[in-house]
Motif scaffolding. Structure first.
Motif, PDB file in Angstrom:
ATOM      1  N   ASP A  10       0.843  -1.185   0.000  1.00  0.00           N
ATOM      2  CA  ASP A  10       0.000   0.000   0.000  1.00  0.00           C
ATOM      3  C   ASP A  10       0.884   1.242   0.000  1.00  0.00           C
ATOM      4  OD1 ASP A  10      -3.084   0.584   0.800  1.00  0.00           O
ATOM      5  OD2 ASP A  10      -1.716   2.209   1.374  1.00  0.00           O
ATOM      6  N   TYR A  13       1.980   2.853   3.280  1.00  0.00           N
ATOM      7  CA  TYR A  13       2.750   2.045   4.225  1.00  0.00           C
ATOM      8  C   TYR A  13       4.105   2.699   4.525  1.00  0.00           C
ATOM      9  CZ  TYR A  13       5.204  -2.113   5.964  1.00  0.00           C
ATOM     10  OH  TYR A  13       5.920  -3.000   6.709  1.00  0.00           O
ATOM     11  N   PHE A  19      15.488   2.701   3.365  1.00  0.00           N
ATOM     12  CA  PHE A  19      16.829   2.484   2.826  1.00  0.00           C
ATOM     13  C   PHE A  19      17.393   3.786   2.257  1.00  0.00           C
ATOM     14  CE2 PHE A  19      14.600  -1.568   2.279  1.00  0.00           C
ATOM     15  CZ  PHE A  19      15.475  -2.403   2.939  1.00  0.00           C
ATOM     16  N   ASN A  49      11.525  15.081  -6.133  1.00  0.00           N
ATOM     17  CA  ASN A  49      10.446  14.560  -6.971  1.00  0.00           C
ATOM     18  C   ASN A  49       9.553  13.575  -6.231  1.00  0.00           C
ATOM     19  OD1 ASN A  49      11.209  16.055  -9.146  1.00  0.00           O
ATOM     20  ND2 ASN A  49      12.595  14.484  -9.959  1.00  0.00           N
ATOM     21  N   GLY A  53      10.693   9.595  -1.058  1.00  0.00           N
ATOM     22  CA  GLY A  53      10.751   9.273   0.373  1.00  0.00           C
ATOM     23  C   GLY A  53      10.614  10.460   1.317  1.00  0.00           C
ATOM     24  N   TYR A 179      15.800   8.160  -6.823  1.00  0.00           N
ATOM     25  CA  TYR A 179      16.467   6.884  -6.584  1.00  0.00           C
ATOM     26  C   TYR A 179      17.000   6.319  -7.906  1.00  0.00           C
ATOM     27  CZ  TYR A 179      14.211   6.729  -1.974  1.00  0.00           C
ATOM     28  OH  TYR A 179      13.812   6.992  -0.702  1.00  0.00           O
ATOM     29  N   ILE A 187      14.650  -1.553  -2.578  1.00  0.00           N
ATOM     30  CA  ILE A 187      13.410  -1.169  -1.878  1.00  0.00           C
ATOM     31  C   ILE A 187      12.275  -2.150  -2.211  1.00  0.00           C
ATOM     32  CG2 ILE A 187      11.601   0.612  -1.733  1.00  0.00           C
ATOM     33  CD1 ILE A 187      13.878   2.704  -2.161  1.00  0.00           C
ATOM     34  N   ARG A 191       9.951  -5.047  -0.077  1.00  0.00           N
ATOM     35  CA  ARG A 191       8.467  -5.082  -0.040  1.00  0.00           C
ATOM     36  C   ARG A 191       7.938  -6.418  -0.538  1.00  0.00           C
ATOM     37  NH1 ARG A 191       6.238   0.151   0.717  1.00  0.00           N
ATOM     38  NH2 ARG A 191       7.982   1.151   1.740  1.00  0.00           N
ATOM     39  N   ARG A 220       7.712   5.286  -5.231  1.00  0.00           N
ATOM     40  CA  ARG A 220       6.250   5.217  -5.267  1.00  0.00           C
ATOM     41  C   ARG A 220       5.778   4.495  -6.527  1.00  0.00           C
ATOM     42  NH1 ARG A 220       1.936   8.146  -3.469  1.00  0.00           N
ATOM     43  NH2 ARG A 220       3.271   9.529  -2.296  1.00  0.00           N
ATOM     44  N   ILE A 223       6.617   0.704  -6.376  1.00  0.00           N
ATOM     45  CA  ILE A 223       5.785  -0.099  -5.474  1.00  0.00           C
ATOM     46  C   ILE A 223       4.382  -0.262  -6.071  1.00  0.00           C
ATOM     47  CG2 ILE A 223       4.709  -0.132  -3.184  1.00  0.00           C
ATOM     48  CD1 ILE A 223       7.332   1.270  -2.190  1.00  0.00           C
TER      49      ILE A 223
HETATM   50  N1  LIG Z   1      14.166   4.729   1.023  1.00  0.00           N
HETATM   51  C1  LIG Z   1      13.031   4.013   1.033  1.00  0.00           C
HETATM   52  N2  LIG Z   1      13.004   2.766   1.559  1.00  0.00           N
HETATM   53  C2  LIG Z   1      11.850   2.048   1.581  1.00  0.00           C
HETATM   54  N3  LIG Z   1      10.678   2.504   1.082  1.00  0.00           N
HETATM   55  C3  LIG Z   1      10.665   3.735   0.540  1.00  0.00           C
HETATM   56  C4  LIG Z   1      11.823   4.550   0.493  1.00  0.00           C
HETATM   57  N4  LIG Z   1      11.531   5.730  -0.093  1.00  0.00           N
HETATM   58  C5  LIG Z   1      10.220   5.667  -0.413  1.00  0.00           C
HETATM   59  N5  LIG Z   1       9.692   4.486  -0.031  1.00  0.00           N
HETATM   60  C6  LIG Z   1       8.327   4.054  -0.237  1.00  0.00           C
HETATM   61  O1  LIG Z   1       7.875   4.605  -1.458  1.00  0.00           O
HETATM   62  C7  LIG Z   1       6.572   5.138  -1.344  1.00  0.00           C
HETATM   63  C8  LIG Z   1       6.590   6.615  -1.658  1.00  0.00           C
HETATM   64  O2  LIG Z   1       7.378   7.316  -0.701  1.00  0.00           O
HETATM   65  P1  LIG Z   1       6.922   8.714  -0.099  1.00  0.00           P
HETATM   66  O3  LIG Z   1       5.449   8.778  -0.045  1.00  0.00           O
HETATM   67  O4  LIG Z   1       7.682   8.953   1.146  1.00  0.00           O
HETATM   68  O5  LIG Z   1       7.475   9.676  -1.242  1.00  0.00           O
HETATM   69  P2  LIG Z   1       7.304  11.262  -1.387  1.00  0.00           P
HETATM   70  O6  LIG Z   1       8.655  11.796  -1.713  1.00  0.00           O
HETATM   71  O7  LIG Z   1       6.596  11.811  -0.220  1.00  0.00           O
HETATM   72  O8  LIG Z   1       6.400  11.332  -2.700  1.00  0.00           O
HETATM   73  P3  LIG Z   1       5.265  12.427  -3.121  1.00  0.00           P
HETATM   74  O9  LIG Z   1       6.001  13.688  -3.461  1.00  0.00           O
HETATM   75  O10 LIG Z   1       4.611  11.804  -4.320  1.00  0.00           O
HETATM   76  O11 LIG Z   1       4.343  12.582  -1.943  1.00  0.00           O
HETATM   77  C9  LIG Z   1       6.107   4.819   0.067  1.00  0.00           C
HETATM   78  O12 LIG Z   1       5.358   3.624   0.066  1.00  0.00           O
HETATM   79  C10 LIG Z   1       7.409   4.624   0.831  1.00  0.00           C
HETATM   80  O13 LIG Z   1       7.228   3.730   1.897  1.00  0.00           O
END
Ligand SMILES: Nc1ncnc2c1ncn2[C@@H]1O[C@H](COP(=O)(O)OP(=O)(O)OP(=O)(O)O)[C@@H](O)[C@H]1O
Ligand SMILES: [Mg+2]
Length: 362
Positions: A10, A13, A19, A49, A53, A179, A187, A191, A220, A223
């Motif tokens: 999800d 999550y 990482f 972007n 994360g 990434y 990553i 998952r 994102r 996943i």
């Molecule tokens: N370094 C990481 N290790 C494990 N999972 C990650 C990592 N970075 C991101 N994720 C996973 O990728 C997904 C997207 O990450 P996140 O929502 O934090 O990105 P964001 O930068 O806030 O994106 P947005 O700008 O679209 O909101 C989430 O499910 C998150 O758990």
């Protein structure tokens, strides 16, 4: 069954461990969370972007009882609106809207004197940063103007320092880079191991998803692809995720593609594209030599002969309109380089049917 535990797939999550983000997390801690605990306010903007994360990093920090209040800017018209909501969340009813900033910050001051210093996180703040000058100004300078011990972390996809004015005072920027495919692979492997039945996915499927997602640098996206491809496989009653499940997933996330692009192609182009599709269901990419052979066979079926130079030209055209993608690969011995052709954003089984239909109609 392919998916045994859906939660880690999800998008909301937050994993136990992020990482490759230890450095960012410790920068956030040392530049704003720890100072806030000691009464020093600081303002930070996290930018990068989608899928890099940003939100997760803050959520990980929130787990260790940091004094953080988290809000998403998309639910509010402006900073004032958002702060009124924060005040009522912290137990002070806002009797009427349209309070002045001075009213708002003096209420926050009394909350802070009771509860201790706080850090306000405002996620998805790009449009607030652009459109609410007065709000951002009051927020960033609250300590000087109203004596408020409130630190702020804004999260934005855009780099705000291109338009942020010096009048806002010192603001620390923390950039989250895209990434790499390698990082994404790590990553999603994590998952997959938490959510999918063993034996239902191969390393090469994970690598395929990572390579596609690496173009955007987004965990994102990766996943989401993994999740959708897994359900595609389940829907087909397959025991495992296949390449075409990944392509179907890309086309679900990115549905605009084919129709309009196919309308740009003539009969010869369609034959070359169909040849590529025929070569791809079981592999991720194919090479020029195999395409030449397949075009010859198909050409006989449809009564069309194409010279090598014509085939190359069509391949370049298909690349230019982004219906196929290519990668150069050195083939081990000395300087020889071969071109690998792939189709990533539409299931080739469906595209093949569509192409046969179009060819028979032109
Ligand atoms: N370094 C990481 N290790 C494990 N999972 C990650 C990592 N970075 C991101 N994720 C996973 O990728 C997904 C997207 O990450 P996140 O929502 O934090 O990105 P964001 O930068 O806030 O994106 P947005 O700008 O679209 O909101 C989430 O499910 C998150 O758990
Ligand atoms: Mg986010």
């Amino acid at each position: 069954m392919i998916v045994s535990n859906p939660a880690p797939l999800d998008i909301s999550y937050v994993p136990e461990k992020l990482f490759f983000r230890d450095d960012k997390i410790s920068t956030i801690r040392s530049s704003v969370i720890l100072p806030a605990k000691n009464g020093i306010t600081n303002n930070v903007i996290i930018y990068g972007n989608s899928g890099t994360g940003k939100t997760s990093a803050v959520k990980v920090i929130m787990r260790d009882n940091a004094p953080i209040i988290y809000e998403n800017a998309l639910s509010f018209k402006n900073v004032k609106n958002l702060l009124e909501h924060v005040i009522s969340r912290l137990g002070r009813p806002v009797s009427y809207h349209g309070l002045s900033f001075s009213d708002i910050f003096s209420t926050i001051n009394s909350i802070i004197s009771f509860r201790g210093n706080m850090v306000l996180v405002i996620d998805e703040a790009t449009s607030l940063l652009k459109d609410d000058d007065a709000g951002i100004y009051n927020l960033f300078r609250a300590s000087e103007i109203y004596g408020t011990r409130l630190s702020t972390i804004l999260i934005s996809m855009e780099n705000p320092f291109t338009y942020l004015d010096r009048k806002y005072g010192t603001v620390t920027g923390i950039k989250f880079d895209n990434y790499s495919s390698f990082e994404i692979n790590k990553i999603i492997a994590d998952r997959a191991s938490m959510s999918l039945e063993p034996g239902t996915y191969s390393d090469s499927i994970l690598k395929y998803i990572s390579d596609i997602s690496g173009q955007f640098g987004s965990a994102r996206f990766a996943i989401e692809l993994l999740q959708k491809a897994a359900y595609m496989g389940e829907y087909r009653l397959s025991k495992s995720i296949e390449n075409d499940d990944v392509r179907s997933a890309v086309s679900l996330i990115n549905p605009y593609i084919t129709e309009s692009k196919l309308s740009l192609l003539d009969r010869e182009d369609l034959i070359v594209l169909l040849s590529i599709c025929i070569l791809l269901p079981d592999s991720i990419s194919t090479n020029i030599k195999s395409i030449e052979e397949e075009v010859k066979l198909l050409g006989e079926e449809y009564g069309i002969g194409l010279k090598k130079t014509e085939i190359y030209k069509i391949i370049r055209k298909l690349e230019n309109i982004d219906i196929i993608s290519s990668q150069l690969k050195s083939s081990g011995n000395k300087s020889s380089v071969s071109k690998l052709i792939s189709i990533n954003d539409v299931p080739v089984s469906i595209l093949s049917m569509k192409l046969r239909d179009l060819i028979s109609r032109i």
